[in-house]
Design an enzyme around this catalytic site. Structure first.
Site, PDB file in Angstrom:
ATOM      1  CE  LYS A 115      31.155  -6.276  -1.328  1.00  0.00           C
ATOM      2  NZ  LYS A 115      31.952  -7.407  -0.789  1.00  0.00           N
TER       3      LYS A 115
HETATM    4  P1  NAD Z   1      28.033 -15.262  -7.369  1.00  0.00           P
HETATM    5  O1  NAD Z   1      27.312 -14.231  -8.128  1.00  0.00           O
HETATM    6  O2  NAD Z   1      29.214 -15.932  -7.990  1.00  0.00           O
HETATM    7  O3  NAD Z   1      27.024 -16.425  -6.895  1.00  0.00           O
HETATM    8  C1  NAD Z   1      25.872 -16.189  -6.173  1.00  0.00           C
HETATM    9  C2  NAD Z   1      25.082 -17.497  -6.157  1.00  0.00           C
HETATM   10  O4  NAD Z   1      23.938 -17.351  -5.319  1.00  0.00           O
HETATM   11  C3  NAD Z   1      24.562 -17.912  -7.521  1.00  0.00           C
HETATM   12  O5  NAD Z   1      24.688 -19.315  -7.645  1.00  0.00           O
HETATM   13  C4  NAD Z   1      23.083 -17.524  -7.460  1.00  0.00           C
HETATM   14  O6  NAD Z   1      22.292 -18.299  -8.341  1.00  0.00           O
HETATM   15  C5  NAD Z   1      22.815 -17.852  -6.019  1.00  0.00           C
HETATM   16  N1  NAD Z   1      21.620 -17.239  -5.456  1.00  0.00           N
HETATM   17  C6  NAD Z   1      21.171 -15.959  -5.539  1.00  0.00           C
HETATM   18  N2  NAD Z   1      20.021 -15.811  -4.879  1.00  0.00           N
HETATM   19  C7  NAD Z   1      19.736 -17.029  -4.341  1.00  0.00           C
HETATM   20  C8  NAD Z   1      18.688 -17.535  -3.538  1.00  0.00           C
HETATM   21  N3  NAD Z   1      17.688 -16.744  -3.147  1.00  0.00           N
HETATM   22  N4  NAD Z   1      18.720 -18.838  -3.168  1.00  0.00           N
HETATM   23  C9  NAD Z   1      19.736 -19.646  -3.561  1.00  0.00           C
HETATM   24  N5  NAD Z   1      20.757 -19.223  -4.312  1.00  0.00           N
HETATM   25  C10 NAD Z   1      20.747 -17.941  -4.705  1.00  0.00           C
HETATM   26  O7  NAD Z   1      28.445 -14.576  -5.986  1.00  0.00           O
HETATM   27  P2  NAD Z   1      29.616 -15.006  -5.000  1.00  0.00           P
HETATM   28  O8  NAD Z   1      30.837 -14.238  -5.366  1.00  0.00           O
HETATM   29  O9  NAD Z   1      29.664 -16.476  -4.891  1.00  0.00           O
HETATM   30  O10 NAD Z   1      29.085 -14.353  -3.636  1.00  0.00           O
HETATM   31  C11 NAD Z   1      28.162 -15.027  -2.780  1.00  0.00           C
HETATM   32  C12 NAD Z   1      28.212 -14.388  -1.411  1.00  0.00           C
HETATM   33  O11 NAD Z   1      29.532 -14.488  -0.888  1.00  0.00           O
HETATM   34  C13 NAD Z   1      27.863 -12.903  -1.348  1.00  0.00           C
HETATM   35  O12 NAD Z   1      27.250 -12.605  -0.114  1.00  0.00           O
HETATM   36  C14 NAD Z   1      29.230 -12.228  -1.396  1.00  0.00           C
HETATM   37  O13 NAD Z   1      29.212 -10.919  -0.859  1.00  0.00           O
HETATM   38  C15 NAD Z   1      30.006 -13.189  -0.539  1.00  0.00           C
HETATM   39  N6  NAD Z   1      31.473 -13.154  -0.730  1.00  0.00           N
HETATM   40  C16 NAD Z   1      32.031 -13.336  -1.946  1.00  0.00           C
HETATM   41  C17 NAD Z   1      33.411 -13.334  -2.067  1.00  0.00           C
HETATM   42  C18 NAD Z   1      34.113 -13.618  -3.367  1.00  0.00           C
HETATM   43  O14 NAD Z   1      35.362 -13.726  -3.356  1.00  0.00           O
HETATM   44  N7  NAD Z   1      33.435 -13.762  -4.477  1.00  0.00           N
HETATM   45  C19 NAD Z   1      34.225 -13.104  -0.942  1.00  0.00           C
HETATM   46  C20 NAD Z   1      33.599 -12.927   0.299  1.00  0.00           C
HETATM   47  C21 NAD Z   1      32.228 -12.957   0.386  1.00  0.00           C
END
Ligand code: NAD
Length: 425
Positions: A115
């Site tokens: 990461k």
């Molecule tokens: P992103 O940056 O695209 O979106 C994050 C979202 O969470 C945004 O809409 C933001 O406004 C919202 N957010 C942040 N703090 C918040 C809160 N306190 N309450 C409500 N909403 C809140 O990120 P992402 O890629 O969608 O990742 C989200 C999660 O999924 C993370 O934990 C990441 O590690 C995990 N993840 C992502 C992927 C991927 O392919 N992008 C894969 C596996 C896991």
């Protein structure tokens, strides 16, 4: 019941890496994991911290801190996203790298866990500042990267454009184009069909399997989704398209509710236009925290870690928690949810669709031969269904919850690989 190892501090005051190690200790106990293997997995293999300058548009130079951590590479090259967030830290990145080791093993793809992160708020950077920051960070960590060494991907605060800058910077350093150094790239430079939707698609696939196993189905179920980014927005859309009633979604600015079900297509268009969910006409506003305790069938935390804690777990009324985010449930909350018969499908299975299609993108890049979206989705479906079935089987065999079962499958595979390779020298 799983025996709980003695803790040096209360679980709720632990950071994400403490929690990851605690989860490892629980499974080590259950698996009777070899002590030496347990010690190896407690420690990331290598960690790099970089402090680097970026020229800001107002003429000043600002220093930024970034990290890249390789947790364990026994099963293959390092794989894991890069997070741009003001509160990211070395311990958070270590935990996320550990979870990637387990996740890649659970879906049985040939990668180790990694990461990265940069302490910054991408929302306040101009596009040229963001590009310069990305290119400089890439240059600083380039000694760890490569298609056979370490292949980053998007995570919170990063996206396909940022992956394109990473790919271009690495390629400039090498003197030739190296598409397979990063995944989650735009299609124009060797991205994969279906990668943007992959994590959300995997979340909904696994939810379908979990509901089916309990004699329920997605169609007609009520769903709440925390986070409306890459993972949350796609999951919400696919739940909606599968006939579920998505009653609430939130982002960092607030939450919206419609008890009859939100029109997610319209909500996506609205949030694209306005940059927020707040004020969506066919909804009422609600406090963001209240989303986690709505009386729904399925709750999908898809924002950040440590959202369901000892403080609010008892108030969770969902029957299923499908972890789109990494680490959204603390160990203490896990115990409370289990006591209340809430089925938690853990992150290392539920959100593994992203890394699975990243694997497909890497394979396609190495072969310079690209698949159709239908092929990608069919292969993703196969892997997610198989992984969920194997985890469920382990849960039955070991009479444990799905998180412990997923760790039994994942850590078990890593341990087997360590034992086959032996310790060098
Ligand atoms: P992103 O940056 O695209 O979106 C994050 C979202 O969470 C945004 O809409 C933001 O406004 C919202 N957010 C942040 N703090 C918040 C809160 N306190 N309450 C409500 N909403 C809140 O990120 P992402 O890629 O969608 O990742 C989200 C999660 O999924 C993370 O934990 C990441 O590690 C995990 N993840 C992502 C992927 C991927 O392919 N992008 C894969 C596996 C896991």
């Amino acid at each position: 019941m799983t025996s709980q190892p003695v803790l040096s501090k209360p679980i709720e005051s632990m950071n994400s890496f403490d929690i990851a190690r605690q989860q490892l200790a629980i499974v080590a106990d259950k698996l009777n994991l070899n002590h030496d293997v347990h010690e190896m997995l407690k420690h990331p293999k290598r960690e790099l911290t970089v402090n680097f300058p970026v020229s800001m548009e107002n003429g000043t130079v600002k220093m930024f801190t970034g990290y890249r951590v390789h947790h364990n590479l026994t099963r293959g090259p390092a794989k894991g996203g890069i997070r741009f967030h003001p509160e990211t830290s070395l311990d958070e990145v270590r935990a996320l790298a550990f979870w990637m080791t387990v996740k890649c093993a659970v879906v049985n793809i040939p990668f180790g866990g990694a990461k990265g992160g940069v302490v910054c708020d991408p929302a306040v950077l101009t596009r040229p500042e963001l590009e310069d920051l990305t290119r400089r960070y890439t240059t600083e960590i380039a000694i760890m990267l490569g298609p056979d060494e370490d292949i980053p991907a998007p995570d919170v605060g990063t996206n396909g454009q940022i992956m394109a800058w990473i790919m271009d910077t690495y390629s400039m350093l090498k003197g030739h184009t190296v598409p397979a150094v990063v995944t989650g790239k735009p299609l124009a430079i060797g991205g994969s069909e279906g990668r943007i939707e992959a994590t959300g698609r995997g979340v909904v696939t696994v939810a379908r399997e979990a509901l089916q196993a309990a004699g329920a189905k997605i169609s007609g179920s009520s769903v709440a989704v925390q986070g409306f980014g890459n993972v949350g927005s796609v999951a919400a859309l696919l739940f909606h398209r599968a006939g579920a009633k998505v009653v609430a979604v939130s982002d960092v600015q607030g939450a919206v509710l419609n008890k009859r079900g939100l029109d997610i297509d319209a909500l996506l268009a609205y949030s694209k236009r306005t940059g927020s969910l707040v004020g969506f006409p066919e909804s009422e506003p609600m406090p963001a925290d209240a989303l986690l305790t709505l009386p729904v069938d399925v709750l999908v935390p898809a924002a950040l870690q440590n959202q369901i804690t000892a403080q609010n777990a008892a108030a969770v009324r969902a029957r299923f928690v499908i972890e789109g985010a990494n680490g959204p449930t603390t160990p203490q909350a896990d115990i409370i949810l289990r006591g209340n018969d809430v089925t938690v499908v853990p992150d290392v299975v539920a959100n593994a669709g992203g890394v699975t299609v990243s694997y497909f993108e890497w394979v396609q890049g190495l072969q310079s031969f690209f698949w159709t979206e239908a092929e990608v989705n069919a292969k993703l479906e196969q892997i997610m269904v198989r992984a969920f079935a194997q985890v469920q089987e382990a849960a039955k065999e070991h009479r444990c919850d799905l998180r412990t079962a997923a760790y039994i499958v994942g850590v078990g595979r890593v341990a087997e690989a360590i034992s086959a390779r032996g310790i060098y020298p």
